[in-house]
Design a protein around this motif. Structure first.
Motif, mmCIF file in Angstrom:
data_model
loop_
_atom_site.group_PDB
_atom_site.id
_atom_site.type_symbol
_atom_site.label_atom_id
_atom_site.label_comp_id
_atom_site.label_asym_id
_atom_site.label_seq_id
_atom_site.Cartn_x
_atom_site.Cartn_y
_atom_site.Cartn_z
ATOM 1 N N THR A 284 -27.614 -20.357 -16.836
ATOM 2 C CA THR A 284 -28.053 -19.081 -16.259
ATOM 3 C C THR A 284 -27.633 -17.912 -17.137
ATOM 4 O O THR A 284 -28.406 -16.973 -17.354
ATOM 5 C CB THR A 284 -27.469 -18.904 -14.835
ATOM 6 O OG1 THR A 284 -27.698 -20.092 -14.090
ATOM 7 C CG2 THR A 284 -28.119 -17.735 -14.124
ATOM 8 N N CYS B 231 -30.038 -17.716 -20.017
ATOM 9 C CA CYS B 231 -31.359 -17.184 -19.645
ATOM 10 C C CYS B 231 -31.331 -15.664 -19.502
ATOM 11 O O CYS B 231 -32.220 -14.960 -19.986
ATOM 12 C CB CYS B 231 -31.845 -17.830 -18.345
ATOM 13 S SG CYS B 231 -32.238 -19.587 -18.506
ATOM 14 N N PHE B 232 -30.303 -15.150 -18.827
ATOM 15 C CA PHE B 232 -30.176 -13.694 -18.645
ATOM 16 C C PHE B 232 -29.998 -12.990 -19.991
ATOM 17 O O PHE B 232 -30.623 -11.955 -20.246
ATOM 18 C CB PHE B 232 -28.988 -13.364 -17.734
ATOM 19 C CG PHE B 232 -29.326 -13.373 -16.270
ATOM 20 C CD1 PHE B 232 -30.251 -12.485 -15.746
ATOM 21 C CD2 PHE B 232 -28.713 -14.260 -15.405
ATOM 22 C CE1 PHE B 232 -30.575 -12.481 -14.396
ATOM 23 C CE2 PHE B 232 -29.021 -14.272 -14.051
ATOM 24 C CZ PHE B 232 -29.946 -13.378 -13.547
ATOM 25 N N VAL C 22 -30.767 -13.986 -23.151
ATOM 26 C CA VAL C 22 -31.936 -14.065 -24.030
ATOM 27 C C VAL C 22 -33.082 -13.201 -23.500
ATOM 28 O O VAL C 22 -33.785 -12.532 -24.268
ATOM 29 C CB VAL C 22 -32.386 -15.529 -24.213
ATOM 30 C CG1 VAL C 22 -33.709 -15.613 -24.956
ATOM 31 C CG2 VAL C 22 -31.313 -16.318 -24.963
ATOM 32 N N SER C 23 -33.287 -13.196 -22.162
ATOM 33 C CA SER C 23 -34.370 -12.386 -21.589
ATOM 34 C C SER C 23 -34.111 -10.893 -21.810
ATOM 35 O O SER C 23 -35.034 -10.132 -22.118
ATOM 36 C CB SER C 23 -34.527 -12.675 -20.089
ATOM 37 O OG SER C 23 -33.349 -12.325 -19.384
ATOM 38 N N TYR C 24 -32.839 -10.477 -21.683
ATOM 39 C CA TYR C 24 -32.516 -9.073 -21.940
ATOM 40 C C TYR C 24 -32.760 -8.726 -23.406
ATOM 41 O O TYR C 24 -33.338 -7.677 -23.709
ATOM 42 C CB TYR C 24 -31.054 -8.767 -21.586
ATOM 43 C CG TYR C 24 -30.649 -7.371 -21.999
ATOM 44 C CD1 TYR C 24 -30.967 -6.279 -21.206
ATOM 45 C CD2 TYR C 24 -29.990 -7.136 -23.211
ATOM 46 C CE1 TYR C 24 -30.637 -4.988 -21.594
ATOM 47 C CE2 TYR C 24 -29.651 -5.850 -23.605
ATOM 48 C CZ TYR C 24 -29.972 -4.789 -22.796
ATOM 49 O OH TYR C 24 -29.653 -3.505 -23.182
ATOM 50 N N ALA D 26 -34.779 -10.117 -25.569
ATOM 51 C CA ALA D 26 -36.218 -10.097 -25.859
ATOM 52 C C ALA D 26 -36.862 -8.814 -25.328
ATOM 53 O O ALA D 26 -37.666 -8.177 -26.021
ATOM 54 C CB ALA D 26 -36.889 -11.327 -25.245
ATOM 55 N N ALA D 27 -36.496 -8.413 -24.101
ATOM 56 C CA ALA D 27 -37.057 -7.200 -23.505
ATOM 57 C C ALA D 27 -36.594 -5.956 -24.258
ATOM 58 O O ALA D 27 -37.372 -5.022 -24.487
ATOM 59 C CB ALA D 27 -36.648 -7.103 -22.031
ATOM 60 N N VAL E 51 -36.811 -6.250 -16.409
ATOM 61 C CA VAL E 51 -36.158 -7.427 -17.007
ATOM 62 C C VAL E 51 -34.813 -7.023 -17.607
ATOM 63 O O VAL E 51 -33.805 -7.729 -17.462
ATOM 64 C CB VAL E 51 -37.057 -8.070 -18.086
ATOM 65 C CG1 VAL E 51 -36.295 -9.145 -18.871
ATOM 66 C CG2 VAL E 51 -38.293 -8.687 -17.448
ATOM 67 N N TYR F 130 -30.494 -8.161 -16.167
ATOM 68 C CA TYR F 130 -29.393 -8.797 -16.905
ATOM 69 C C TYR F 130 -27.998 -8.313 -16.485
ATOM 70 O O TYR F 130 -27.148 -9.134 -16.105
ATOM 71 C CB TYR F 130 -29.613 -8.604 -18.411
ATOM 72 C CG TYR F 130 -28.376 -8.765 -19.253
ATOM 73 C CD1 TYR F 130 -27.798 -10.017 -19.455
ATOM 74 C CD2 TYR F 130 -27.771 -7.655 -19.847
ATOM 75 C CE1 TYR F 130 -26.655 -10.156 -20.230
ATOM 76 C CE2 TYR F 130 -26.636 -7.792 -20.626
ATOM 77 C CZ TYR F 130 -26.086 -9.043 -20.809
ATOM 78 O OH TYR F 130 -24.950 -9.173 -21.563
ATOM 79 N N HIS G 262 -26.219 -11.300 -14.306
ATOM 80 C CA HIS G 262 -25.157 -11.985 -15.039
ATOM 81 C C HIS G 262 -23.818 -11.822 -14.308
ATOM 82 O O HIS G 262 -23.044 -12.792 -14.176
ATOM 83 C CB HIS G 262 -25.072 -11.398 -16.448
ATOM 84 C CG HIS G 262 -24.330 -12.280 -17.411
ATOM 85 N ND1 HIS G 262 -24.194 -11.974 -18.737
ATOM 86 C CD2 HIS G 262 -23.670 -13.444 -17.252
ATOM 87 C CE1 HIS G 262 -23.490 -12.913 -19.348
ATOM 88 N NE2 HIS G 262 -23.158 -13.814 -18.459
#
Length: 301
Positions: free
Chosen positions: A235, A238-239, A241-243, A245-246, A268, A272, A276
């Motif tokens: 988890t 995921c948080f 990497v998504s932050y 990328a955004a 997005v 995070y 997180h």
């Protein structure tokens, strides 16, 4: 003043994320600050969580301010949000939030992983000194990134988005955007360290879980603890990497202003620092029980 449905929905989502984020990050900062003051010692995990909580509170303040201006004062967004002072603060908190999360992953990796490589053990036994230098380096790196970013300059309006200097032609604007993106690619370093530490921790926990499952039923509690740790690490990943990328998508300045994509990127990014920290609390029995008690007392009142 006319507000579109996406703008209203965006404010509802952002406000929810902001309230959750300020609650959990404030909780982490206060609880760990109290533990630190009570113990009278330099406790590494507490210091890491305080630094992480404070950086995320700052990041969420900036994200909420950006969203507020973009929805309610769209014409003032450019002047107020993309001034050098605000951009410096925005870039600083964006960078330091990633660096402190990386420091936290390094700590968990060194503390939990069962690797016996000589270099790994060397770092593990020197974790207290190593982490403090890493925190200092994170602060200086974030300060440097923010300073260089505002020196590059920000564009003012091209294709409905915010750019920085109306005298620039399109080619100059694209060059400045590319320079700014290159500056922010320095944040690939904390991402690389985070991915490496997460991978090591994941492999270590996975191997240990497989060994535990092959033993007697007495090891069920420990096996479950390691499975929960695996879920937590996944988890976190995921948080993070998504932050990232955004954030990088936002810094290209190519997403149309106030479009659906513009709002989604902001949401997005705001997920995070809130999500997180929620996972940090829920994966720690002490924090979870304290947080539940606090919620229960508030409901009782």
């Amino acid at each position: 003043m006319f507000f579109s449905f996406p703008a209203i929905l965006h404010m509802v989502i952002m406000t929810t994320e902001f309230l959750i984020g300020t609650t959990v990050n404030g909780f982490l900062t206060i609880v760990n600050g109290y533990d630190l003051a009570k113990s009278g010692k330099l406790l590494i995990l507490q210091i890491l969580l305080i630094c992480t909580g404070l950086s995320r509170l700052g990041l969420q303040m900036m994200l909420m301010t950006q969203s507020f201006f973009s929805v309610f004062f769209p014409f003032a967004y450019e002047e107020n949000i993309y001034g050098s002072n605000m951009m410096f603060i925005w870039m600083f908190f964006s960078s330091i939030g990633l660096w402190f999360a990386t420091c936290l992953s390094v700590f968990y990796c060194l503390k939990i992983s069962g690797f016996t490589k000589s270099w790994f053990l060397w770092l593990k036994f020197r974790i207290s000194k190593f982490i403090f230098w890493l925190l200092l380096g994170s602060f200086l790196a974030s300060l440097g990134t923010a300073t260089v970013s505002i020196e590059v300059g920000f564009p003012l309006i091209e294709d409905g988005y915010v750019l920085g200097n109306t005298n620039l032609n399109i080619s100059d604007t694209k060059l400045r955007n590319n320079d700014l993106l290159l500056v922010n690619l320095t944040l690939l370093l904390p991402l690389a360290v985070f991915v490496k530490c997460t991978s090591i921790l994941f492999v270590s926990l996975y191997k240990h879980t497989c060994r535990m499952q092959g033993r007697s039923q007495m090891s069920n509690a420990r096996t479950e603890a390691h499975i929960n740790a695996l879920k937590t690490v996944t988890t976190f990943f995921c948080f993070f990497v998504s932050y990232f990328a955004a954030f990088m998508a936002n810094m290209t300045f190519r997403i149309p202003y106030r479009s659906h994509e513009f709002f989604v990127v902001k949401e997005v990014m705001a997920a995070y620092p809130a999500g997180h920290s929620v996972i940090i609390i829920w994966s720690n029995s002490k924090f979870k029980n304290l947080f539940r008690r606090m919620i229960y007392l508030k409901k009782k009142e």
